[in-house]
Motif scaffolding. Sequence first.
Motif, PDB file in Angstrom:
ATOM      1  N   ARG A 107       7.585  -2.147   2.898  1.00  0.00           N
ATOM      2  CA  ARG A 107       6.907  -3.218   2.767  1.00  0.00           C
ATOM      3  C   ARG A 107       7.577  -4.411   2.649  1.00  0.00           C
ATOM      4  N   CYS A 108       7.588  -5.525   3.552  1.00  0.00           N
ATOM      5  CA  CYS A 108       8.358  -6.777   3.304  1.00  0.00           C
ATOM      6  C   CYS A 108       7.520  -7.627   2.296  1.00  0.00           C
ATOM      7  N   TYR A 109       8.598  -8.332   1.482  1.00  0.00           N
ATOM      8  CA  TYR A 109       8.309  -9.282   0.415  1.00  0.00           C
ATOM      9  C   TYR A 109       9.196 -10.528   0.488  1.00  0.00           C
ATOM     10  N   ALA A 111       1.054  -0.606  -2.029  1.00  0.00           N
ATOM     11  CA  ALA A 111       2.357  -0.913  -2.525  1.00  0.00           C
ATOM     12  C   ALA A 111       2.335  -2.029  -3.358  1.00  0.00           C
ATOM     13  N   SER A 112       1.493  -3.058  -3.096  1.00  0.00           N
ATOM     14  CA  SER A 112       1.524  -4.331  -4.028  1.00  0.00           C
ATOM     15  C   SER A 112       1.073  -3.803  -5.631  1.00  0.00           C
ATOM     16  N   SER A 151       1.102  -5.598   6.366  1.00  0.00           N
ATOM     17  CA  SER A 151       1.765  -4.155   5.981  1.00  0.00           C
ATOM     18  C   SER A 151       2.507  -3.674   7.332  1.00  0.00           C
TER      19      SER A 151
HETATM   20  C1  FAD Z   1       7.436 -11.114   6.377  1.00  0.00           C
HETATM   21  C2  FAD Z   1       6.419 -10.539   5.316  1.00  0.00           C
HETATM   22  C3  FAD Z   1       6.653 -11.180   4.102  1.00  0.00           C
HETATM   23  C4  FAD Z   1       5.698 -11.093   3.058  1.00  0.00           C
HETATM   24  N1  FAD Z   1       6.107 -11.580   1.913  1.00  0.00           N
HETATM   25  C5  FAD Z   1       5.089 -11.199   1.039  1.00  0.00           C
HETATM   26  C6  FAD Z   1       5.252 -11.710  -0.500  1.00  0.00           C
HETATM   27  O1  FAD Z   1       6.026 -12.618  -0.626  1.00  0.00           O
HETATM   28  N2  FAD Z   1       4.302 -11.405  -1.399  1.00  0.00           N
HETATM   29  C7  FAD Z   1       3.195 -10.534  -0.962  1.00  0.00           C
HETATM   30  O2  FAD Z   1       2.527 -10.190  -1.995  1.00  0.00           O
HETATM   31  N3  FAD Z   1       3.062  -9.853   0.050  1.00  0.00           N
HETATM   32  C8  FAD Z   1       4.168 -10.288   1.063  1.00  0.00           C
HETATM   33  N4  FAD Z   1       3.750  -9.864   2.396  1.00  0.00           N
HETATM   34  C9  FAD Z   1       2.757  -8.653   2.464  1.00  0.00           C
HETATM   35  C10 FAD Z   1       3.200  -7.090   2.010  1.00  0.00           C
HETATM   36  O3  FAD Z   1       4.069  -6.868   2.759  1.00  0.00           O
HETATM   37  C11 FAD Z   1       1.874  -6.324   2.054  1.00  0.00           C
HETATM   38  O4  FAD Z   1       1.507  -6.224   3.357  1.00  0.00           O
HETATM   39  C12 FAD Z   1       1.026  -6.680   1.160  1.00  0.00           C
HETATM   40  O5  FAD Z   1       1.593  -6.359  -0.365  1.00  0.00           O
HETATM   41  C13 FAD Z   1      -0.082  -5.637   1.018  1.00  0.00           C
HETATM   42  O6  FAD Z   1       0.610  -4.142   0.891  1.00  0.00           O
HETATM   43  P1  FAD Z   1      -0.406  -3.013   0.131  1.00  0.00           P
HETATM   44  O7  FAD Z   1       0.484  -1.623   0.357  1.00  0.00           O
HETATM   45  O8  FAD Z   1      -0.573  -3.411  -1.139  1.00  0.00           O
HETATM   46  O9  FAD Z   1      -1.471  -2.709   1.155  1.00  0.00           O
HETATM   47  P2  FAD Z   1      -1.933  -1.769   2.147  1.00  0.00           P
HETATM   48  O10 FAD Z   1      -1.996  -0.492   1.559  1.00  0.00           O
HETATM   49  O11 FAD Z   1      -0.833  -1.848   3.189  1.00  0.00           O
HETATM   50  O12 FAD Z   1      -3.172  -2.264   2.748  1.00  0.00           O
HETATM   51  C14 FAD Z   1      -3.579  -3.710   2.978  1.00  0.00           C
HETATM   52  C15 FAD Z   1      -4.908  -3.549   3.086  1.00  0.00           C
HETATM   53  O13 FAD Z   1      -5.636  -2.843   4.200  1.00  0.00           O
HETATM   54  C16 FAD Z   1      -6.524  -1.890   3.384  1.00  0.00           C
HETATM   55  N5  FAD Z   1      -6.530  -0.540   4.004  1.00  0.00           N
HETATM   56  C17 FAD Z   1      -5.527   0.002   3.703  1.00  0.00           C
HETATM   57  N6  FAD Z   1      -5.636   1.349   4.410  1.00  0.00           N
HETATM   58  C18 FAD Z   1      -6.615   1.496   5.129  1.00  0.00           C
HETATM   59  C19 FAD Z   1      -7.417   2.198   5.858  1.00  0.00           C
HETATM   60  N7  FAD Z   1      -6.996   3.404   6.286  1.00  0.00           N
HETATM   61  N8  FAD Z   1      -8.592   1.665   6.623  1.00  0.00           N
HETATM   62  C20 FAD Z   1      -8.871   0.492   6.333  1.00  0.00           C
HETATM   63  N9  FAD Z   1      -8.348  -0.531   5.536  1.00  0.00           N
HETATM   64  C21 FAD Z   1      -7.084  -0.103   5.048  1.00  0.00           C
HETATM   65  C22 FAD Z   1      -6.376  -2.020   1.913  1.00  0.00           C
HETATM   66  O14 FAD Z   1      -7.869  -1.960   1.588  1.00  0.00           O
HETATM   67  C23 FAD Z   1      -5.911  -3.537   2.115  1.00  0.00           C
HETATM   68  O15 FAD Z   1      -7.052  -4.582   1.734  1.00  0.00           O
HETATM   69  C24 FAD Z   1       4.734 -10.143   3.287  1.00  0.00           C
HETATM   70  C25 FAD Z   1       4.743  -9.362   4.422  1.00  0.00           C
HETATM   71  C26 FAD Z   1       5.459  -9.882   5.563  1.00  0.00           C
HETATM   72  C27 FAD Z   1       5.104  -9.053   7.085  1.00  0.00           C
END
Ligand code: FAD
Length: 354
Positions: A62-64, A88-89, A240
């Motif tokens: 994941r990117c942050y 991940a968050s 993501s």
């Molecule tokens: C360049 C860049 C910089 C970033 N900087 C930040 C930052 O500074 N701070 C920050 O908090 N985040 C940042 N992000 C976002 C971060 O990378 C993640 O995308 C974010 O934390 C969500 O990840 P996660 O694993 O919690 O959610 P994920 O598990 O990836 O899920 C994301 C969403 O999709 C839904 N989902 C997951 N799986 C499924 C499925 N199979 N079907 C349907 N829906 C689904 C989830 O319910 C959720 O709502 C950044 C991203 C990028 C590209």
Amino acid sequence: MDSSAAARPHPLEIIDVIEEAADAVSLVFAHPAEGRLDYSPGQFLTLRVPGMPEDGTRWAPRCYSLSSTPGLDEHLKVTVKRTTGGYASNWLCDNAEPGMILDSLPPSGRFTVRGAADRLVLLAAGSGITPVMSILRATLASSATPVTLVYANRDRDAVIFHAAIAALADEHGDRLSVTHWLESDRGLPDSAGLASLLPTPTGTTSAYVCGPAAFMDCAAAAAAAIGIDEGRIHRESFSSLTGDPFATHAPEPGADEASAPPDGAATVTVDLHGDTTVLTWPREHVLLDALLDRGLDAPYVCREGNCGGCAFTLRSGEVHMIVNDTLDDHELGNGIRLACQSLPRTDEVAVEFH
Ligand SMILES: Cc1cc2nc3c(=O)[nH]c(=O)nc-3n(C[C@H](O)[C@H](O)[C@H](O)COP(=O)(O)OP(=O)(O)OC[C@H]3O[C@@H](n4cnc5c(N)ncnc54)[C@H](O)[C@@H]3O)c2cc1C
């Protein structure tokens, strides 16, 4: 330290975890033992978040964005906001603790201030404040540029860096204007409402926009409505990764310059990390794959045309990009292209990575 070799992970130790707001924590990392990581305000780290034991996934990349500012902060800091239903968050907000080590790719990304701007307009929502905070602090510390910040959140409890932003507004009141747009008071942001909070731009006013897609659309529309040139409105999309930039890419067996080039292949001259290499470039392969197949250590992160981690400068020849969700017209005009999306258009191409 060479920070362009995106495929090379660094183990980073968490030295502090800071509760920033109701649903957000900052993770403070020490620089790696082998040397400090160089970065620009607005860039991001790609972290290898330990995987879910129940589904057997080994990790979630994941990117942050870095919320710390180079030159002002001793350590690296990212700020993570919980995503509802996200893996991940929530894992990081629940489990990250001092002493934990997470692998990270080197800082990457093109959401940085490039060129002169006589005024900055910063529009952020929710976790979108993270790269914006780094840009804001760097700008105030290193220039006399006036800055307008509009920061949107659900309510006061959701505001990240509230005290730090207030302190900056106190210290730089003559040139920093801050408006908190709270949904609880004003409803959802709209472009007319945002535009009414922005200054009259001059020729080189630049806008930096980061937040959920719907917010970015109306924030960019607001910036355009007050007359900021489209090429000076920069966005950072938070999504993501679907691929795994930590996966090692094995060079193709026998893929060296002694092999016969595929029929009709182009030739590409590549400047990478100060070395120049000439190689054949099969027409149906994107440049990044052609380089990795030859064992070159080219930088990349998302491989989807989103993050700009594989950007290069086209020195001669032409390429066609399949997807471009990150480079703006100004960058394209300056020859910037994405290696993960570029196919050759001419027989001879020359490129340079920075
Ligand atoms: C360049 C860049 C910089 C970033 N900087 C930040 C930052 O500074 N701070 C920050 O908090 N985040 C940042 N992000 C976002 C971060 O990378 C993640 O995308 C974010 O934390 C969500 O990840 P996660 O694993 O919690 O959610 P994920 O598990 O990836 O899920 C994301 C969403 O999709 C839904 N989902 C997951 N799986 C499924 C499925 N199979 N079907 C349907 N829906 C689904 C989830 O319910 C959720 O709502 C950044 C991203 C990028 C590209």
